[in-house]
Motif scaffolding. Structure first.
Motif, mmCIF file in Angstrom:
data_model
loop_
_atom_site.group_PDB
_atom_site.id
_atom_site.type_symbol
_atom_site.label_atom_id
_atom_site.label_comp_id
_atom_site.label_asym_id
_atom_site.label_seq_id
_atom_site.Cartn_x
_atom_site.Cartn_y
_atom_site.Cartn_z
ATOM 1 N N ILE A 113 56.935 39.541 -55.620
ATOM 2 C CA ILE A 113 55.583 39.407 -55.074
ATOM 3 C C ILE A 113 54.602 39.398 -56.242
ATOM 4 O O ILE A 113 54.924 39.872 -57.334
ATOM 5 C CB ILE A 113 55.248 40.532 -54.072
ATOM 6 C CG1 ILE A 113 55.300 41.906 -54.737
ATOM 7 C CG2 ILE A 113 56.161 40.468 -52.867
ATOM 8 C CD1 ILE A 113 54.783 43.038 -53.859
ATOM 9 N N HIS A 114 53.434 38.854 -56.029
ATOM 10 C CA HIS A 114 52.402 38.874 -57.065
ATOM 11 C C HIS A 114 51.752 40.247 -57.072
ATOM 12 O O HIS A 114 51.376 40.769 -56.021
ATOM 13 C CB HIS A 114 51.338 37.804 -56.805
ATOM 14 C CG HIS A 114 51.852 36.423 -56.963
ATOM 15 N ND1 HIS A 114 52.097 35.858 -58.191
ATOM 16 C CD2 HIS A 114 52.194 35.483 -56.048
ATOM 17 C CE1 HIS A 114 52.559 34.644 -58.020
ATOM 18 N NE2 HIS A 114 52.628 34.383 -56.726
ATOM 19 N N ALA A 115 51.615 40.808 -58.239
ATOM 20 C CA ALA A 115 50.986 42.122 -58.359
ATOM 21 C C ALA A 115 49.495 42.012 -58.072
ATOM 22 O O ALA A 115 48.843 41.072 -58.531
ATOM 23 C CB ALA A 115 51.199 42.668 -59.772
ATOM 24 N N PRO A 116 48.954 42.942 -57.296
ATOM 25 C CA PRO A 116 47.507 42.928 -57.072
ATOM 26 C C PRO A 116 46.774 43.258 -58.372
ATOM 27 O O PRO A 116 47.335 43.872 -59.283
ATOM 28 C CB PRO A 116 47.291 44.013 -56.015
ATOM 29 C CG PRO A 116 48.493 44.875 -56.088
ATOM 30 C CD PRO A 116 49.609 44.034 -56.611
ATOM 31 N N GLN A 117 45.521 42.863 -58.446
ATOM 32 C CA GLN A 117 44.740 43.120 -59.656
ATOM 33 C C GLN A 117 44.552 44.614 -59.891
ATOM 34 O O GLN A 117 44.506 45.060 -61.024
ATOM 35 C CB GLN A 117 43.387 42.424 -59.575
ATOM 36 C CG GLN A 117 43.506 40.930 -59.670
ATOM 37 C CD GLN A 117 42.150 40.246 -59.608
ATOM 38 O OE1 GLN A 117 41.128 40.853 -59.299
ATOM 39 N NE2 GLN A 117 42.145 38.966 -59.900
ATOM 40 N N HIS A 118 44.447 45.377 -58.835
ATOM 41 C CA HIS A 118 44.267 46.818 -58.960
ATOM 42 C C HIS A 118 45.584 47.498 -58.590
ATOM 43 O O HIS A 118 46.099 47.295 -57.487
ATOM 44 C CB HIS A 118 43.130 47.296 -58.038
ATOM 45 C CG HIS A 118 42.660 48.666 -58.356
ATOM 46 N ND1 HIS A 118 43.356 49.792 -57.983
ATOM 47 C CD2 HIS A 118 41.580 49.105 -59.021
ATOM 48 C CE1 HIS A 118 42.728 50.866 -58.401
ATOM 49 N NE2 HIS A 118 41.632 50.468 -59.031
ATOM 50 N N GLY A 119 46.126 48.286 -59.487
ATOM 51 C CA GLY A 119 47.421 48.919 -59.294
ATOM 52 C C GLY A 119 47.529 49.784 -58.047
ATOM 53 O O GLY A 119 48.610 49.928 -57.473
ATOM 54 N N ASP A 120 46.420 50.374 -57.608
ATOM 55 C CA ASP A 120 46.442 51.223 -56.417
ATOM 56 C C ASP A 120 46.702 50.429 -55.135
ATOM 57 O O ASP A 120 46.980 51.021 -54.090
ATOM 58 C CB ASP A 120 45.121 51.979 -56.261
ATOM 59 C CG ASP A 120 44.936 53.053 -57.317
ATOM 60 O OD1 ASP A 120 45.933 53.422 -57.977
ATOM 61 O OD2 ASP A 120 43.797 53.526 -57.486
ATOM 62 N N LEU A 121 46.606 49.112 -55.195
ATOM 63 C CA LEU A 121 46.806 48.286 -54.011
ATOM 64 C C LEU A 121 48.243 47.792 -53.859
ATOM 65 O O LEU A 121 48.554 47.062 -52.925
ATOM 66 C CB LEU A 121 45.853 47.087 -54.039
ATOM 67 C CG LEU A 121 44.367 47.448 -54.013
ATOM 68 C CD1 LEU A 121 43.518 46.190 -54.119
ATOM 69 C CD2 LEU A 121 44.020 48.217 -52.748
ATOM 70 N N ARG A 122 49.129 48.197 -54.764
ATOM 71 C CA ARG A 122 50.534 47.820 -54.637
ATOM 72 C C ARG A 122 51.124 48.459 -53.390
ATOM 73 O O ARG A 122 50.742 49.563 -53.014
ATOM 74 C CB ARG A 122 51.329 48.293 -55.845
ATOM 75 C CG ARG A 122 51.006 47.544 -57.082
ATOM 76 C CD ARG A 122 51.822 48.042 -58.242
ATOM 77 N NE ARG A 122 51.317 47.429 -59.436
ATOM 78 C CZ ARG A 122 52.076 46.981 -60.406
ATOM 79 N NH1 ARG A 122 53.364 47.115 -60.328
ATOM 80 N NH2 ARG A 122 51.538 46.417 -61.448
ATOM 81 N N PRO A 123 52.054 47.773 -52.751
ATOM 82 C CA PRO A 123 52.675 48.365 -51.563
ATOM 83 C C PRO A 123 53.466 49.622 -51.947
ATOM 84 O O PRO A 123 54.166 49.633 -52.950
ATOM 85 C CB PRO A 123 53.600 47.264 -51.044
ATOM 86 C CG PRO A 123 53.739 46.287 -52.145
ATOM 87 C CD PRO A 123 52.568 46.440 -53.048
#
Length: 85
Positions: A44-54
């Motif tokens: 999956i593409h990593a979100p720009q903000h690390g806190d938004l990772r699943p």
């Protein structure tokens, strides 16, 4: 990738590798599946903000309780480095 396919158990995301894995029950040809299988084994593409990772525990829950097993095999040539960042 359409979130509804995830909710229906057509694919899941591996908690450790963050790779998309499709069920063997998923068949291409339908409108929603026409190009989706191309993502099998891809990260999956990593979100720009690390806190938004699943969260891994939520992905594990989905894999155990929603995903339609068995999973399609991921060939070694499809192996992608782990999500980092």
């Amino acid at each position: 990738m359409h979130h509804k396919l995830f909710d229906l158990g057509v694919f899941t995301v591996e908690p450790a590798e963050h790779r998309i894995v499709f069920s063997q029950r998923a068949i291409s040809g339908g409108r929603g599946m026409s190009g989706a299988l191309q993502f099998h084994g891809q990260p999956i593409h990593a979100p720009q903000h690390g806190d938004l990772r699943p969260a891994p525990e939520f992905l594990a829950w989905n894999t155990k309780n929603v995903f339609k097993t068995p999973a399609r095999q991921v060939m070694l040539s499809e192996s992608i480095p782990r999500l980092t960042g």
